[in-house]
Design a protein around this motif. Structure first.
Motif: not given
Length: 262
Positions: A151-159, A197-208, A99-105
């Motif tokens: 590949i699955a594309r989802v509107t909410n990664l946490v869900r 994400r590049e540089g910022a890492g996992l979002h807080d909710l994803v990490k939890k 699962a990729c959490d907001g990769i932009e490159d």
């Protein structure tokens, strides 16, 4: 319709048969053995081939990195998380997802998809927003692997990760402050590796949402690896562990029976 460009992406789009190709366009200025083989593959698959100037192809691909070939293909139909969880016929053993959490490159995502295909990953989850999609650059960087990976594309990664957990899939995030080291985690179970994400890492909710946060130990002055490199390291550790033969069951030692006359 979408545009794929580059020798590998066009070839893999034809070979995979995952989606229809409207046509393949080749450059008038390029003629070599490799391109001729690809043209023959198109004709064998019943795909029409046309020619255009390199300048016109650059306009169609929106890049000059098309290598003299591009394909007009039907838009990709993405899967759902539930689709990923369905085992393909003949599939046995534990499953490994990415699962990729907001990769932009697009180059990072393309490299990850290439590794995912090589490592036999069972499926990839991508968010629809605030992340790069499956662009022509992603397809080219993946060397065409994006046409083969589920590949699955989802509107909410946490869900989506919560759905995975409800289906007995461990959610494992990669974080430089995590514990334990990735080599100490047992990947011989159903799990999904989450990369941030590049540089910022996992979002807080994803990490939890993660059941475990693993780290890659760093011996140098830099605190972390590029996300595509880090993902490759952990994916192949999973491959290594899963290929290890199960420890043999020890045979019970037969004791000599004592009795009369012994």
């Amino acid at each position: 319709m979408e545009v794929l460009f580059g020798l590998h992406p066009v070839e893999e789009a034809i070979r995979s048969g995952a989606r229809p190709l409207e046509s393949v366009v080749v450059s008038r200025e390029r003629r070599d053995e490799r391109l001729e083989r690809l043209i023959a593959l198109c004709r064998a698959a019943g795909v029409s081939v046309t020619t255009e100037s390199r300048e016109q192809m650059t306009k169609l691909a929106r890049t000059d990195q098309h290598q003299g070939i591009l394909a007009i293909v039907k838009e990709r139909a993405f899967l759902s998380v539930e689709d990923l969880l369905k085992r393909p016929a003949g599939h046995e053993g534990n499953r490994f997802f990415l699962a990729c959490d907001g990769i932009e490159d697009p180059h990072n995502l393309g490299a990850l998809l290439r590794t995912a295909d090589a490592a036999g990953v069972d499926g990839v989850i991508l968010p629809e927003r605030r992340a790069v999609g499956i662009t022509g650059t992603v397809a080219k960087t993946s060397a065409g692997a994006s046409e083969h990976v589920r590949i699955a594309r989802v509107t909410n990664l946490v869900r989506a990760l919560e759905v995975m957990k409800k289906n007995n899939v461990w959610v494992v995030g990669l974080d430089e402050r995590g514990s334990p080291d990735y080599m100490d985690f047992d990947f011989k179970t159903d799990c999904v590796l989450v990369l941030g994400r590049e540089g910022a890492g996992l979002h807080d909710l994803v990490k939890k949402t993660c059941d475990h946060l693993l780290r890659i130990p760093m011996a140098g002055m830099v605190s972390s690896l590029n996300v595509s490199v880090a993902g490759a390291v952990v994916m192949y550790e999973s491959v290594r562990q899963r290929r290890q033969p199960a420890a043999p069951t020890p045979h019970p030692v037969k004791k000599k029976l004592k009795g009369l006359g012994s």
